[in-house]
Enzyme design. Structure first.
Site, PDB file in Angstrom:
ATOM      1  N   SER A  81     -13.558  -2.387   0.032  1.00  0.00           N
ATOM      2  CA  SER A  81     -14.275  -1.250  -1.006  1.00  0.00           C
ATOM      3  C   SER A  81     -15.659  -1.506  -0.815  1.00  0.00           C
ATOM      4  CB  SER A  81     -13.908  -1.444  -2.588  1.00  0.00           C
ATOM      5  OG  SER A  81     -12.559  -1.107  -2.521  1.00  0.00           O
ATOM      6  N   PRO A  82     -16.188  -1.409   0.484  1.00  0.00           N
ATOM      7  CA  PRO A  82     -17.914  -1.467   0.719  1.00  0.00           C
ATOM      8  C   PRO A  82     -18.323  -0.441   0.074  1.00  0.00           C
ATOM      9  CG  PRO A  82     -16.397  -0.746   2.613  1.00  0.00           C
ATOM     10  CD  PRO A  82     -15.527  -1.207   1.719  1.00  0.00           C
ATOM     11  N   LEU A  83     -17.794   0.826  -0.243  1.00  0.00           N
ATOM     12  CA  LEU A  83     -18.582   1.866  -1.049  1.00  0.00           C
ATOM     13  C   LEU A  83     -18.043   1.929  -2.402  1.00  0.00           C
ATOM     14  CD1 LEU A  83     -18.268   4.733   1.649  1.00  0.00           C
ATOM     15  CD2 LEU A  83     -20.187   3.173   1.444  1.00  0.00           C
ATOM     16  N   ALA A  84     -17.448   0.858  -3.072  1.00  0.00           N
ATOM     17  CA  ALA A  84     -17.018   0.810  -4.166  1.00  0.00           C
ATOM     18  C   ALA A  84     -15.976   1.872  -4.545  1.00  0.00           C
ATOM     19  CB  ALA A  84     -18.000   0.796  -5.451  1.00  0.00           C
ATOM     20  N   TYR A 124       0.796  -1.085  -0.042  1.00  0.00           N
ATOM     21  CA  TYR A 124      -0.121  -0.020  -0.105  1.00  0.00           C
ATOM     22  C   TYR A 124       1.067   1.273  -0.203  1.00  0.00           C
ATOM     23  CZ  TYR A 124      -4.314  -2.657   0.645  1.00  0.00           C
ATOM     24  OH  TYR A 124      -5.290  -3.717   0.709  1.00  0.00           O
ATOM     25  N   GLY A 168     -16.010   4.794  -3.143  1.00  0.00           N
ATOM     26  CA  GLY A 168     -16.615   6.053  -2.869  1.00  0.00           C
ATOM     27  C   GLY A 168     -17.542   6.302  -4.195  1.00  0.00           C
TER      28      GLY A 168
HETATM   29  N1  LIG Z   1      -7.534  -7.310  -0.446  1.00  0.00           N
HETATM   30  C1  LIG Z   1      -7.664  -6.465  -1.364  1.00  0.00           C
HETATM   31  O1  LIG Z   1      -7.442  -6.935  -2.627  1.00  0.00           O
HETATM   32  C2  LIG Z   1      -8.243  -5.149  -1.351  1.00  0.00           C
HETATM   33  C3  LIG Z   1      -8.322  -4.283  -2.549  1.00  0.00           C
HETATM   34  C4  LIG Z   1      -8.848  -2.854  -2.222  1.00  0.00           C
HETATM   35  C5  LIG Z   1      -8.895  -2.347  -0.918  1.00  0.00           C
HETATM   36  N2  LIG Z   1      -8.639  -3.096   0.357  1.00  0.00           N
HETATM   37  C6  LIG Z   1      -8.775  -2.848   1.456  1.00  0.00           C
HETATM   38  O2  LIG Z   1     -10.060  -2.358   1.899  1.00  0.00           O
HETATM   39  C7  LIG Z   1      -9.883  -0.892   2.274  1.00  0.00           C
HETATM   40  C8  LIG Z   1     -11.301  -0.087   1.851  1.00  0.00           C
HETATM   41  O3  LIG Z   1     -11.031  -0.115   0.395  1.00  0.00           O
HETATM   42  P1  LIG Z   1     -11.703   1.385  -0.451  1.00  0.00           P
HETATM   43  O4  LIG Z   1     -10.824   2.559   0.314  1.00  0.00           O
HETATM   44  O5  LIG Z   1     -11.856   1.130  -1.852  1.00  0.00           O
HETATM   45  O6  LIG Z   1     -13.127   1.460   0.364  1.00  0.00           O
HETATM   46  P2  LIG Z   1     -14.325   2.379   0.288  1.00  0.00           P
HETATM   47  O7  LIG Z   1     -14.855   2.526   1.615  1.00  0.00           O
HETATM   48  O8  LIG Z   1     -15.317   1.808  -0.608  1.00  0.00           O
HETATM   49  O9  LIG Z   1     -13.719   3.626  -0.273  1.00  0.00           O
HETATM   50  C9  LIG Z   1     -13.115   4.626   0.420  1.00  0.00           C
HETATM   51  C10 LIG Z   1     -12.770   5.696  -0.744  1.00  0.00           C
HETATM   52  O10 LIG Z   1     -14.325   6.453  -0.884  1.00  0.00           O
HETATM   53  C11 LIG Z   1     -14.085   7.619  -0.687  1.00  0.00           C
HETATM   54  N3  LIG Z   1     -15.602   7.922  -0.078  1.00  0.00           N
HETATM   55  C12 LIG Z   1     -15.971   7.650   1.148  1.00  0.00           C
HETATM   56  N4  LIG Z   1     -17.366   8.335   1.290  1.00  0.00           N
HETATM   57  C13 LIG Z   1     -17.579   9.029   0.248  1.00  0.00           C
HETATM   58  C14 LIG Z   1     -18.384  10.091  -0.199  1.00  0.00           C
HETATM   59  N5  LIG Z   1     -19.408  10.157   0.705  1.00  0.00           N
HETATM   60  N6  LIG Z   1     -18.350  10.627  -1.044  1.00  0.00           N
HETATM   61  C15 LIG Z   1     -17.112  10.547  -2.047  1.00  0.00           C
HETATM   62  N7  LIG Z   1     -16.027   9.720  -1.693  1.00  0.00           N
HETATM   63  C16 LIG Z   1     -16.117   9.049  -0.609  1.00  0.00           C
HETATM   64  C17 LIG Z   1     -13.176   8.033   0.637  1.00  0.00           C
HETATM   65  O11 LIG Z   1     -12.489   9.308   0.405  1.00  0.00           O
HETATM   66  P3  LIG Z   1     -12.528  10.040   1.970  1.00  0.00           P
HETATM   67  O12 LIG Z   1     -11.085   9.292   2.400  1.00  0.00           O
HETATM   68  O13 LIG Z   1     -12.232  11.339   1.554  1.00  0.00           O
HETATM   69  O14 LIG Z   1     -13.699   9.610   2.845  1.00  0.00           O
HETATM   70  C18 LIG Z   1     -12.190   6.846   0.122  1.00  0.00           C
HETATM   71  O15 LIG Z   1     -11.281   7.497  -0.880  1.00  0.00           O
HETATM   72  C19 LIG Z   1      -8.751  -0.421   1.776  1.00  0.00           C
HETATM   73  O16 LIG Z   1      -8.201   0.596   2.628  1.00  0.00           O
HETATM   74  C20 LIG Z   1      -7.923  -1.836   2.117  1.00  0.00           C
HETATM   75  O17 LIG Z   1      -7.483  -1.678   3.117  1.00  0.00           O
HETATM   76  C21 LIG Z   1      -8.065  -4.575  -0.273  1.00  0.00           C
END
Ligand SMILES: NC(=O)c1ccc[n+]([C@@H]2O[C@H](COP(=O)([O-])OP(=O)(O)OC[C@H]3O[C@@H](n4cnc5c(N)ncnc54)[C@H](OP(=O)(O)O)[C@@H]3O)[C@@H](O)[C@H]2O)c1
Length: 300
Positions: free
Chosen positions: A210-213, A53, A215
Protein backbone atom coordinates in the site's frame (compact mmCIF):
# COMPACT_ATOMS: atom_id res chain seq x y z
CA UNK A 1 14.78 -1.32 -15.09
CA UNK A 2 17.29 -2.16 -12.41
CA UNK A 3 16.49 -4.98 -10.01
CA UNK A 4 16.90 -5.63 -6.33
CA UNK A 5 18.93 -8.61 -5.21
CA UNK A 6 17.33 -10.42 -2.29
CA UNK A 7 20.05 -13.09 -2.33
CA UNK A 8 23.05 -13.55 -4.55
CA UNK A 9 20.98 -15.52 -7.04
CA UNK A 10 17.47 -14.14 -6.56
CA UNK A 11 16.18 -10.71 -7.46
CA UNK A 12 12.87 -8.92 -7.82
CA UNK A 13 12.01 -6.07 -10.12
CA UNK A 14 12.56 -2.71 -8.39
CA UNK A 15 8.80 -2.18 -8.61
CA UNK A 16 6.55 -5.11 -7.79
CA UNK A 17 3.00 -5.32 -9.08
CA UNK A 18 0.47 -6.11 -6.34
CA UNK A 19 -2.44 -8.18 -7.60
CA UNK A 20 -4.61 -8.21 -4.49
CA UNK A 21 -7.44 -6.49 -6.40
CA UNK A 22 -7.12 -8.55 -9.57
CA UNK A 23 -10.63 -9.98 -9.20
CA UNK A 24 -12.10 -6.45 -8.94
CA UNK A 25 -10.48 -5.25 -12.14
CA UNK A 26 -12.90 -7.39 -14.15
CA UNK A 27 -10.45 -7.66 -17.02
CA UNK A 28 -10.90 -10.08 -19.87
CA UNK A 29 -8.13 -12.65 -20.20
CA UNK A 30 -6.94 -10.79 -23.29
CA UNK A 31 -6.72 -7.45 -21.46
CA UNK A 32 -4.94 -8.99 -18.49
CA UNK A 33 -2.45 -10.76 -20.73
CA UNK A 34 -1.79 -7.44 -22.48
CA UNK A 35 -1.26 -5.67 -19.16
CA UNK A 36 1.15 -8.33 -17.91
CA UNK A 37 3.11 -8.20 -21.16
CA UNK A 38 3.29 -4.41 -20.89
CA UNK A 39 4.44 -4.68 -17.28
CA UNK A 40 7.21 -7.08 -18.28
CA UNK A 41 8.17 -4.66 -21.04
CA UNK A 42 8.45 -1.93 -18.39
CA UNK A 43 10.68 -4.22 -16.32
CA UNK A 44 8.01 -5.01 -13.73
CA UNK A 45 8.36 -8.77 -13.60
CA UNK A 46 7.48 -9.58 -9.98
CA UNK A 47 3.83 -10.15 -9.04
CA UNK A 48 2.54 -10.18 -5.50
CA UNK A 49 -0.30 -12.49 -4.49
CA UNK A 50 -1.72 -14.28 -1.48
CA UNK A 51 -3.84 -17.39 -1.26
CA UNK A 52 -6.69 -15.30 0.20
CA UNK A 53 -6.77 -12.41 -2.30
CA UNK A 54 -10.15 -11.90 -3.92
CA UNK A 55 -11.70 -14.48 -1.59
CA UNK A 56 -9.22 -17.09 -2.81
CA UNK A 57 -9.72 -16.20 -6.49
CA UNK A 58 -6.82 -13.97 -7.61
CA UNK A 59 -4.12 -16.62 -7.95
CA UNK A 60 -6.34 -18.58 -10.34
CA UNK A 61 -6.93 -15.48 -12.49
CA UNK A 62 -3.18 -15.09 -12.96
CA UNK A 63 -2.93 -18.87 -13.45
CA UNK A 64 -5.34 -18.66 -16.35
CA UNK A 65 -3.06 -16.15 -18.06
CA UNK A 66 0.04 -18.24 -17.41
CA UNK A 67 -1.76 -21.19 -18.95
CA UNK A 68 -2.83 -19.11 -21.94
CA UNK A 69 0.68 -17.85 -22.65
CA UNK A 70 3.12 -20.48 -21.40
CA UNK A 71 6.24 -18.44 -22.18
CA UNK A 72 5.33 -15.93 -19.45
CA UNK A 73 6.23 -18.12 -16.50
CA UNK A 74 9.99 -17.94 -17.06
CA UNK A 75 9.85 -14.17 -17.42
CA UNK A 76 8.24 -13.45 -14.05
CA UNK A 77 8.62 -14.01 -10.33
CA UNK A 78 5.56 -15.08 -8.37
CA UNK A 79 5.26 -14.06 -4.75
CA UNK A 80 2.43 -15.50 -2.72
CA UNK A 81 1.50 -15.85 0.94
CA UNK A 82 -0.13 -18.25 3.32
CA UNK A 83 -1.30 -18.46 6.90
CA UNK A 84 -4.55 -16.49 7.10
CA UNK A 85 -7.73 -18.54 7.14
CA UNK A 86 -10.67 -16.41 6.04
CA UNK A 87 -14.32 -17.05 6.68
CA UNK A 88 -15.38 -17.88 3.13
CA UNK A 89 -17.97 -19.74 1.13
CA UNK A 90 -14.97 -21.68 -0.21
CA UNK A 91 -14.43 -23.10 3.30
CA UNK A 92 -17.93 -23.47 4.79
CA UNK A 93 -16.63 -25.39 7.82
CA UNK A 94 -14.78 -22.29 9.11
CA UNK A 95 -16.62 -20.23 11.69
CA UNK A 96 -14.02 -17.53 12.40
CA UNK A 97 -11.03 -15.90 10.77
CA UNK A 98 -7.75 -17.15 12.25
CA UNK A 99 -4.13 -17.90 11.41
CA UNK A 100 -2.70 -21.34 10.78
CA UNK A 101 1.05 -21.95 10.46
CA UNK A 102 0.92 -25.68 11.03
CA UNK A 103 2.99 -27.93 8.78
CA UNK A 104 -0.17 -29.36 7.20
CA UNK A 105 -1.72 -26.00 6.45
CA UNK A 106 1.43 -24.50 4.93
CA UNK A 107 1.88 -27.53 2.69
CA UNK A 108 -1.74 -27.65 1.58
CA UNK A 109 -1.88 -23.89 1.04
CA UNK A 110 1.19 -24.00 -1.20
CA UNK A 111 -0.20 -26.98 -3.13
CA UNK A 112 -3.43 -25.03 -3.70
CA UNK A 113 -1.49 -21.95 -4.79
CA UNK A 114 0.57 -23.99 -7.26
CA UNK A 115 -2.54 -25.52 -8.74
CA UNK A 116 -4.35 -22.15 -8.92
CA UNK A 117 -1.35 -20.47 -10.48
CA UNK A 118 -0.84 -23.35 -12.90
CA UNK A 119 2.83 -23.51 -12.13
CA UNK A 120 5.30 -25.92 -10.59
CA UNK A 121 7.05 -23.36 -8.38
CA UNK A 122 6.56 -20.26 -6.28
CA UNK A 123 9.54 -17.94 -6.35
CA UNK A 124 8.88 -16.40 -2.96
CA UNK A 125 6.51 -17.57 -0.23
CA UNK A 126 5.71 -15.16 2.60
CA UNK A 127 4.03 -15.89 5.91
CA UNK A 128 1.25 -13.33 5.71
CA UNK A 129 1.12 -12.12 9.32
CA UNK A 130 2.77 -12.90 12.62
CA UNK A 131 0.62 -15.05 14.85
CA UNK A 132 0.08 -15.41 18.59
CA UNK A 133 0.02 -19.20 18.13
CA UNK A 134 3.12 -20.05 16.14
CA UNK A 135 5.38 -23.09 16.18
CA UNK A 136 8.60 -22.25 14.32
CA UNK A 137 9.62 -25.92 14.20
CA UNK A 138 6.52 -26.75 12.16
CA UNK A 139 7.18 -23.83 9.84
CA UNK A 140 10.81 -24.86 9.41
CA UNK A 141 9.78 -28.43 8.63
CA UNK A 142 7.33 -27.22 5.99
CA UNK A 143 9.87 -24.83 4.42
CA UNK A 144 12.51 -27.57 4.25
CA UNK A 145 10.14 -29.93 2.46
CA UNK A 146 8.84 -27.29 0.04
CA UNK A 147 12.39 -26.26 -0.83
CA UNK A 148 13.49 -29.89 -1.27
CA UNK A 149 10.56 -30.58 -3.58
CA UNK A 150 11.34 -27.44 -5.57
CA UNK A 151 7.85 -26.07 -4.94
CA UNK A 152 9.09 -22.90 -3.24
CA UNK A 153 12.43 -21.33 -4.10
CA UNK A 154 12.67 -18.62 -1.43
CA UNK A 155 10.94 -17.74 1.83
CA UNK A 156 10.11 -14.56 3.70
CA UNK A 157 7.57 -12.99 6.00
CA UNK A 158 5.13 -10.12 6.07
CA UNK A 159 4.19 -7.69 8.83
CA UNK A 160 6.78 -9.15 11.21
CA UNK A 161 8.70 -7.21 13.85
CA UNK A 162 12.49 -7.64 14.03
CA UNK A 163 12.06 -9.99 16.99
CA UNK A 164 9.55 -12.17 15.17
CA UNK A 165 11.79 -12.23 12.09
CA UNK A 166 14.90 -13.25 14.04
CA UNK A 167 12.99 -15.87 15.98
CA UNK A 168 11.80 -17.63 12.80
CA UNK A 169 15.11 -17.06 11.02
CA UNK A 170 16.86 -18.98 13.79
CA UNK A 171 14.74 -22.10 13.02
CA UNK A 172 14.66 -22.23 9.21
CA UNK A 173 17.40 -23.73 7.03
CA UNK A 174 17.04 -21.16 4.25
CA UNK A 175 17.50 -17.55 5.38
CA UNK A 176 14.36 -15.40 5.22
CA UNK A 177 14.89 -13.01 2.31
CA UNK A 178 12.42 -10.20 2.94
CA UNK A 179 9.69 -8.77 5.14
CA UNK A 180 6.72 -7.18 3.36
CA UNK A 181 5.38 -4.36 5.53
CA UNK A 182 3.20 -1.31 5.08
CA UNK A 183 5.28 1.78 4.29
CA UNK A 184 3.99 5.09 2.95
CA UNK A 185 3.63 8.69 4.14
CA UNK A 186 0.47 7.35 5.85
CA UNK A 187 2.36 4.60 7.65
CA UNK A 188 5.69 5.51 9.25
CA UNK A 189 5.52 2.71 11.81
CA UNK A 190 8.51 0.81 10.47
CA UNK A 191 10.78 3.85 10.67
CA UNK A 192 9.98 3.95 14.36
CA UNK A 193 9.64 0.34 15.59
CA UNK A 194 13.19 -0.75 14.84
CA UNK A 195 12.33 -2.57 11.62
CA UNK A 196 14.16 -0.15 9.30
CA UNK A 197 17.34 -0.38 11.42
CA UNK A 198 16.96 -4.15 11.41
CA UNK A 199 16.63 -4.24 7.60
CA UNK A 200 19.78 -2.15 7.25
CA UNK A 201 21.70 -4.25 9.77
CA UNK A 202 20.71 -7.53 8.10
CA UNK A 203 20.88 -6.07 4.56
CA UNK A 204 17.29 -7.17 4.03
CA UNK A 205 15.33 -5.27 1.43
CA UNK A 206 11.77 -4.70 2.63
CA UNK A 207 8.77 -4.76 0.34
CA UNK A 208 6.31 -1.88 0.92
CA UNK A 209 2.63 -2.69 0.61
CA UNK A 210 0.00 0.00 0.00
CA UNK A 211 2.61 2.62 -1.02
CA UNK A 212 -0.22 5.04 -1.89
CA UNK A 213 -2.22 4.04 1.21
CA UNK A 214 -4.72 2.30 -1.07
CA UNK A 215 -5.07 5.49 -3.12
CA UNK A 216 -6.08 7.62 -0.10
CA UNK A 217 -2.92 9.75 -0.40
CA UNK A 218 -4.32 11.18 -3.62
CA UNK A 219 -7.81 11.79 -2.21
CA UNK A 220 -7.36 12.78 1.42
CA UNK A 221 -10.33 13.63 3.58
CA UNK A 222 -8.73 14.64 6.90
CA UNK A 223 -6.38 17.48 7.85
CA UNK A 224 -3.32 15.20 8.05
CA UNK A 225 -3.92 13.80 4.61
CA UNK A 226 -4.42 17.25 3.14
CA UNK A 227 -1.17 18.49 4.69
CA UNK A 228 0.73 15.49 3.31
CA UNK A 229 -0.69 15.94 -0.18
CA UNK A 230 0.10 19.65 -0.08
CA UNK A 231 3.78 18.93 0.65
CA UNK A 232 3.91 16.15 -1.95
CA UNK A 233 2.56 18.65 -4.48
CA UNK A 234 5.16 21.23 -3.43
CA UNK A 235 7.98 18.72 -3.94
CA UNK A 236 6.46 17.63 -7.26
CA UNK A 237 6.50 21.25 -8.39
CA UNK A 238 10.09 21.77 -7.20
CA UNK A 239 11.18 18.75 -9.20
CA UNK A 240 8.97 19.49 -12.21
CA UNK A 241 7.27 16.12 -11.84
CA UNK A 242 3.68 15.10 -12.39
CA UNK A 243 1.47 13.44 -11.40
CA UNK A 244 2.17 13.65 -7.70
CA UNK A 245 2.09 9.90 -6.99
CA UNK A 246 5.51 9.67 -8.64
CA UNK A 247 6.81 11.66 -5.68
CA UNK A 248 5.48 9.07 -3.22
CA UNK A 249 7.27 6.29 -5.08
CA UNK A 250 10.45 8.40 -5.34
CA UNK A 251 10.31 8.97 -1.57
CA UNK A 252 10.22 5.21 -0.95
CA UNK A 253 12.86 4.42 -3.57
CA UNK A 254 15.23 7.09 -2.23
CA UNK A 255 15.60 5.33 1.13
CA UNK A 256 18.90 3.47 1.68
CA UNK A 257 17.08 0.30 2.84
CA UNK A 258 16.18 -0.25 -0.84
CA UNK A 259 12.47 -0.37 -0.18
CA UNK A 260 10.61 -2.26 -2.92
CA UNK A 261 7.21 -0.63 -3.57
CA UNK A 262 4.36 -3.07 -4.26
CA UNK A 263 2.17 -0.94 -6.50
CA UNK A 264 -1.44 -2.09 -6.46
CA UNK A 265 -3.07 -0.25 -9.35
CA UNK A 266 -4.94 -2.09 -12.07
CA UNK A 267 -4.08 0.64 -14.57
CA UNK A 268 -0.86 0.31 -16.50
CA UNK A 269 -0.35 4.09 -16.68
CA UNK A 270 -0.32 4.26 -12.88
CA UNK A 271 2.29 1.50 -12.64
CA UNK A 272 4.33 3.46 -15.15
CA UNK A 273 4.36 6.35 -12.64
CA UNK A 274 6.12 4.04 -10.18
CA UNK A 275 8.66 3.07 -12.82
CA UNK A 276 9.21 6.73 -13.83
CA UNK A 277 9.95 7.51 -10.18
CA UNK A 278 13.20 5.56 -10.50
CA UNK A 279 14.60 8.52 -12.45
CA UNK A 280 13.61 11.18 -9.93
CA UNK A 281 16.48 12.75 -8.06
CA UNK A 282 14.94 13.73 -4.72
CA UNK A 283 17.13 15.72 -2.35
CA UNK A 284 17.57 14.69 1.27
CA UNK A 285 15.81 17.91 2.28
CA UNK A 286 12.83 17.03 0.11
CA UNK A 287 12.78 13.51 1.59
CA UNK A 288 12.62 15.03 5.07
CA UNK A 289 10.01 17.58 4.05
CA UNK A 290 7.70 14.67 3.20
CA UNK A 291 8.68 12.71 6.32
CA UNK A 292 7.97 15.72 8.55
CA UNK A 293 4.61 16.38 6.87
CA UNK A 294 3.78 12.70 7.35
CA UNK A 295 4.71 12.64 11.06
CA UNK A 296 2.85 15.88 11.63
CA UNK A 297 5.50 17.79 13.58
CA UNK A 298 9.07 19.03 13.41
CA UNK A 299 11.98 16.74 14.20
CA UNK A 300 13.40 17.09 17.71
N1 LIG B 1 1.32 -8.18 3.08
C1 LIG B 1 0.19 -7.58 3.40
O1 LIG B 1 -0.32 -7.69 4.54
C2 LIG B 1 -0.48 -6.73 2.37
C3 LIG B 1 -1.58 -5.91 2.71
C4 LIG B 1 -2.16 -5.12 1.69
C5 LIG B 1 -1.64 -5.17 0.41
N2 LIG B 1 -0.59 -6.01 0.10
C6 LIG B 1 -0.02 -6.06 -1.26
O2 LIG B 1 0.34 -4.75 -1.63
C7 LIG B 1 -0.25 -4.47 -2.90
C8 LIG B 1 -0.51 -3.01 -3.01
O3 LIG B 1 -1.46 -2.61 -2.02
P1 LIG B 1 -2.54 -1.54 -2.41
O4 LIG B 1 -3.29 -2.03 -3.60
O5 LIG B 1 -3.28 -1.14 -1.21
O6 LIG B 1 -1.53 -0.39 -2.90
P2 LIG B 1 -1.65 1.09 -3.37
O7 LIG B 1 -0.81 1.16 -4.59
O8 LIG B 1 -1.35 1.95 -2.20
O9 LIG B 1 -3.16 1.33 -3.74
C9 LIG B 1 -3.73 0.88 -4.94
C10 LIG B 1 -5.13 1.43 -4.99
O10 LIG B 1 -5.03 2.85 -5.09
C11 LIG B 1 -5.81 3.29 -6.19
N3 LIG B 1 -5.16 4.45 -6.78
C12 LIG B 1 -3.92 4.54 -7.30
N4 LIG B 1 -3.69 5.78 -7.77
C13 LIG B 1 -4.82 6.48 -7.53
C14 LIG B 1 -5.21 7.81 -7.80
N5 LIG B 1 -4.40 8.67 -8.41
N6 LIG B 1 -6.44 8.20 -7.42
C15 LIG B 1 -7.29 7.34 -6.82
N7 LIG B 1 -6.97 6.05 -6.55
C16 LIG B 1 -5.76 5.64 -6.91
C17 LIG B 1 -5.80 2.12 -7.15
O11 LIG B 1 -6.91 2.20 -8.02
P3 LIG B 1 -6.71 1.85 -9.60
O12 LIG B 1 -6.55 0.37 -9.68
O13 LIG B 1 -7.97 2.37 -10.22
O14 LIG B 1 -5.49 2.59 -10.08
C18 LIG B 1 -5.89 0.94 -6.19
O15 LIG B 1 -7.23 0.68 -5.81
C19 LIG B 1 -1.49 -5.36 -2.96
O16 LIG B 1 -1.92 -5.59 -4.29
C20 LIG B 1 -0.96 -6.60 -2.31
O17 LIG B 1 -0.23 -7.35 -3.28
C21 LIG B 1 0.00 -6.77 1.07
Amino acid sequence: MNRVDLTKDFSLSRIVHGQMRLAQWNMSAGDLLKMIEELIELGVTSFDHADIYGNYSCEAILGEILNLEKSLRNKIEIITKCGIKLVSDKFPERKIKYYDYSFDHIISSVNNSLSNLRTDRIDLLLLHRPAPFFDPEEVAKAFTLLKKEGKVLHFGVSNFTPGQFEMLDSYVEEPLVTNQVEISPYCLEHFENGNMDFFLRKKIKPMAWSPLAKGRILNPNGENGKRILHVLNEVAEELGVSPVEKIVYAWLLRHPAKIIPVAGSGRIERIRYAVDALDIDMSLEQWYKIFIAARGNELP
